[in-house]
Design a protein around this motif. Structure first.
Motif, mmCIF file in Angstrom:
data_model
loop_
_atom_site.group_PDB
_atom_site.id
_atom_site.type_symbol
_atom_site.label_atom_id
_atom_site.label_comp_id
_atom_site.label_asym_id
_atom_site.label_seq_id
_atom_site.Cartn_x
_atom_site.Cartn_y
_atom_site.Cartn_z
ATOM 1 N N ALA A 121 1.103 1.382 0.507
ATOM 2 C CA ALA A 121 -0.092 1.391 1.391
ATOM 3 C C ALA A 121 -0.770 0.788 -0.265
ATOM 4 C CB ALA A 121 -0.730 2.475 1.667
ATOM 5 N N PHE A 122 -1.014 1.158 -1.645
ATOM 6 C CA PHE A 122 -2.273 0.519 -2.164
ATOM 7 C C PHE A 122 -2.084 -0.805 -2.991
ATOM 8 C CE2 PHE A 122 -2.526 4.893 -4.498
ATOM 9 C CZ PHE A 122 -3.184 5.734 -3.404
ATOM 10 N N LEU A 123 -0.605 -1.216 -2.596
ATOM 11 C CA LEU A 123 -0.280 -2.829 -2.647
ATOM 12 C C LEU A 123 -1.471 -3.182 -2.120
ATOM 13 C CD1 LEU A 123 0.955 -5.049 -4.985
ATOM 14 C CD2 LEU A 123 2.739 -5.148 -3.398
ATOM 15 N N ILE A 124 -0.486 -2.881 -0.446
ATOM 16 C CA ILE A 124 -1.691 -3.934 0.710
ATOM 17 C C ILE A 124 -2.883 -3.829 0.928
ATOM 18 C CG2 ILE A 124 -1.579 -3.759 3.007
ATOM 19 C CD1 ILE A 124 1.455 -3.120 3.564
ATOM 20 N N VAL A 125 -3.428 -2.605 0.144
ATOM 21 C CA VAL A 125 -4.763 -2.088 0.381
ATOM 22 C C VAL A 125 -5.997 -3.920 -0.845
ATOM 23 C CG1 VAL A 125 -6.488 -1.090 -0.249
ATOM 24 C CG2 VAL A 125 -4.826 -0.378 0.942
ATOM 25 N N MET A 126 -4.684 -3.775 -2.006
ATOM 26 C CA MET A 126 -5.157 -4.600 -2.796
ATOM 27 C C MET A 126 -5.217 -6.253 -2.709
ATOM 28 S SD MET A 126 -3.898 -2.582 -6.332
ATOM 29 C CE MET A 126 -3.991 -4.160 -7.535
ATOM 30 N N LEU A 127 -3.783 -6.528 -1.547
ATOM 31 C CA LEU A 127 -4.188 -7.416 -1.616
ATOM 32 C C LEU A 127 -4.335 -8.065 -0.228
ATOM 33 C CD1 LEU A 127 0.387 -7.976 -2.787
ATOM 34 C CD2 LEU A 127 -1.679 -8.608 -3.614
ATOM 35 N N LEU A 128 -4.578 -7.247 0.868
ATOM 36 C CA LEU A 128 -5.528 -7.596 1.490
ATOM 37 C C LEU A 128 -6.687 -8.234 1.787
ATOM 38 C CD1 LEU A 128 -4.689 -5.148 4.463
ATOM 39 C CD2 LEU A 128 -4.474 -7.619 4.509
ATOM 40 N N PRO A 129 -7.614 -7.880 0.703
ATOM 41 C CA PRO A 129 -8.420 -9.030 0.758
ATOM 42 C C PRO A 129 -9.024 -9.931 0.211
ATOM 43 C CG PRO A 129 -8.619 -5.960 -0.486
ATOM 44 C CD PRO A 129 -7.730 -6.390 -0.092
ATOM 45 N N VAL A 130 -7.936 -9.821 -1.138
ATOM 46 C CA VAL A 130 -7.645 -11.499 -1.912
ATOM 47 C C VAL A 130 -6.700 -12.679 -0.298
ATOM 48 C CG1 VAL A 130 -5.979 -12.768 -3.347
ATOM 49 C CG2 VAL A 130 -7.065 -10.608 -3.526
ATOM 50 N N ALA A 131 -6.151 -12.194 0.460
ATOM 51 C CA ALA A 131 -5.319 -12.942 1.591
ATOM 52 C C ALA A 131 -6.434 -13.390 2.078
ATOM 53 C CB ALA A 131 -4.395 -11.724 2.065
#
Length: 488
Positions: free
Chosen positions: A10-20
């Protein structure tokens, strides 16, 4: 999925989603800008053509005063501007109205000749540079700049959409994270806290079960349920033991009251009536002695019952040869049967070795035999048997009882004490092993004799030997007390 792996993901997705999302927005913006730029260029190409035609004249690329270019000011507007350069980089005309001499504004050759014939699309403008030829020689270079008016007018709308989209994306991302955290952490923790509070208040929630989960929270809930069940079972056992102790104390007090009153009465009679005959006074003493012995027996049985129930008490086991030991043990009761006019049947069929505590096993057998004697009518039959797991049961056993005993004795040796007499009701078969609970004989209108601890002590001795004890009773074959012992 395990909770720690879920949180890491979940933390990885939260970090990558704004970049994506930023990369997707930038790509969409670039694509839209390119498509819009082409559309704008096609739309405005008609306006470029007359300007290019007018600027493609070699005579314009000379150092003149502005008056020599009367047509050029008419080509310029708020949206269109242009500059004229000599091949050396000197600017000879600007649509802004400033004309420079040979010592005026100069553009470096590398910059001047860069991107010729290429349409340069910038954020605010289009820019086009082309050379002008005169009989095969380079006469000059013009640069036309056109303002992207429609694009600039839409910037505020696009900014609004971008900001709104970013805000909506943040809200959705934040809401999704909160929902997932609530589903994975907050909701199970709330359920656990509610159960803990209910358990602390003594409320039972046996019917409440959360959905089966495979993560740490599910394991925690299951472990709490298991702990809660264990605590409740322990509490029930403690309450049962407490009630048992209270009942033992009350029963013992009641049972001791009768011999104490008898002792007190006969002692008073001896002390007050000094003229009694010697034989009569001796009779009083005998009664007192019998009551004292009875009290000592009751207290001794209570001590044994308590000691056998303690988890700290251990019996000193010895290894014995079964056939020899049990023949000696059961043979001692044949004379008792002849004396009291009972038909005593004894059968020992075993070749196994056993680890036993002889004294306690003798006490177990003695309790069962005297219990059988108490309930068997005169001239009745009592059967004593020790049969291992492979030998046949004695012929004197009723076929119905044999069929019931065969499954019970699988893999173990059984000791059977069977007597004739009235059957014990099924609802009392298990309760008679409780302390001070005895079978109520209707024809005697009371409880049978004894202290009420005999069968309880016998079962505890069997349990200490790693075995068990059960009772069978029927009008067809009487009552059978069966002790199950493990074989070596």
């Amino acid at each position: 999925m395990k909770l720690k792996y879920w949180l890491m993901l979940a933390f990885l997705i939260v970090m990558l989603l704004p970049v994506a999302a930023g990369w997707a927005l930038f790509s969409l913006y670039s694509y839209y800008e390119n498509q819009r730029a082409v559309a704008e260029y096609v739309e405005l190409s008609g306006r470029f053509a007359p300007i290019e035609k007018a600027l493609d004249h070699p005579k314009l690329y000379q150092l003149h005063s502005p008056e020599h270019h009367p047509i050029l000011p008419e080509l310029a507007s708020e949206q269109v501007s242009f500059n004229l350069y000599l091949p050396s980089g000197i600017r000879v005309y600007s649509s802004g109205g400033n004309t420079w001499s040979s010592g005026g504004y100069t553009v470096r050759s590398s910059e001047l000749y860069r991107n010729l014939y290429n349409l340069q699309i910038r954020h605010r403008t289009f820019s086009l540079k082309k050379p002008v030829w005169n009989h095969g020689e380079l006469a000059g270079i013009y640069e036309i700049t056109m303002l992207r008016q429609d694009w600039l007018e839409g910037i505020s709308n696009r900014t609004t959409w971008v900001v709104s989209g970013a805000a909506l994306f943040f809200v959705l991302l934040y809401g999704t994270v909160l929902w997932l955290l609530s589903r994975k952490l907050f909701s199970p923790m709330r359920v656990l806290m509610d159960r803990m509070h209910a358990f602390a208040r003594g409320e039972k929630q046996d019917g409440v079960r959360a959905n089966i989960r495979n993560d740490e929270m599910g394991t925690l809930l299951q472990q709490f349920d298991a702990m809660q069940q264990t605590v409740r079972q322990t509490q029930a056992e403690v309450e049962k033991q407490q009630k048992e102790k209270e009942m033992i104390v009350a029963s013992l007090s009641h049972d001791l009251k009768t011999p104490l009153m008898s002792i007190s009465a006969y002692a008073e009679a001896i002390s007050m009536d000094s003229r009694s005959e010697r034989l009569e006074r001796q009779g009083y003493r005998d009664v007192i002695a019998r009551n004292v012995e009875r009290m000592k027996q009751m207290i001794g049985e209570l001590e044994m019952y308590t000691a056998l129930g303690s988890s700290d008490s251990e019996l000193a086991m010895v290894e014995v040869e079964g056939e020899e030991f049990f023949e000696m043990l059961l043979g001692s009761y044949e004379g008792l049967g002849e004396r009291d006019h009972y038909n005593m049947l004894v059968s020992v069929r075993t070749k196994h070795l056993y680890r036993i505590h002889p004294e306690s096993l003798m006490r177990l057998t003695d309790n069962l035999v005297h219990n059988a004697l108490r309930y068997t009518p005169s001239e009745g039959r009592i059967g004593l048997a020790v049969i291992d797991s492979v030998e046949e049961l004695p012929e004197w056993m009723n076929p119905i009882l044999r069929a019931e005993l065969d499954p019970y004795r699988t893999g173990a040796t059984i000791m059977v004490v069977q007597n004739e007499g009235a059957a014990i009701p099924p609802e009392q078969l298990e309760r008679i092993f409780e302390p001070y609970v005895q079978y109520h004989k209707q024809e005697r209108h009371g409880f049978a004799g004894g202290s009420g601890l005999g069968l309880s002590i016998a079962r505890r001795i069997a349990l200490k030997h790693g075995g068990d004890m059960r009772m069978w009773s029927s009008e067809q074959y009487g009552t059978a007390a069966v002790c199950r012992l493990p074989e070596l």
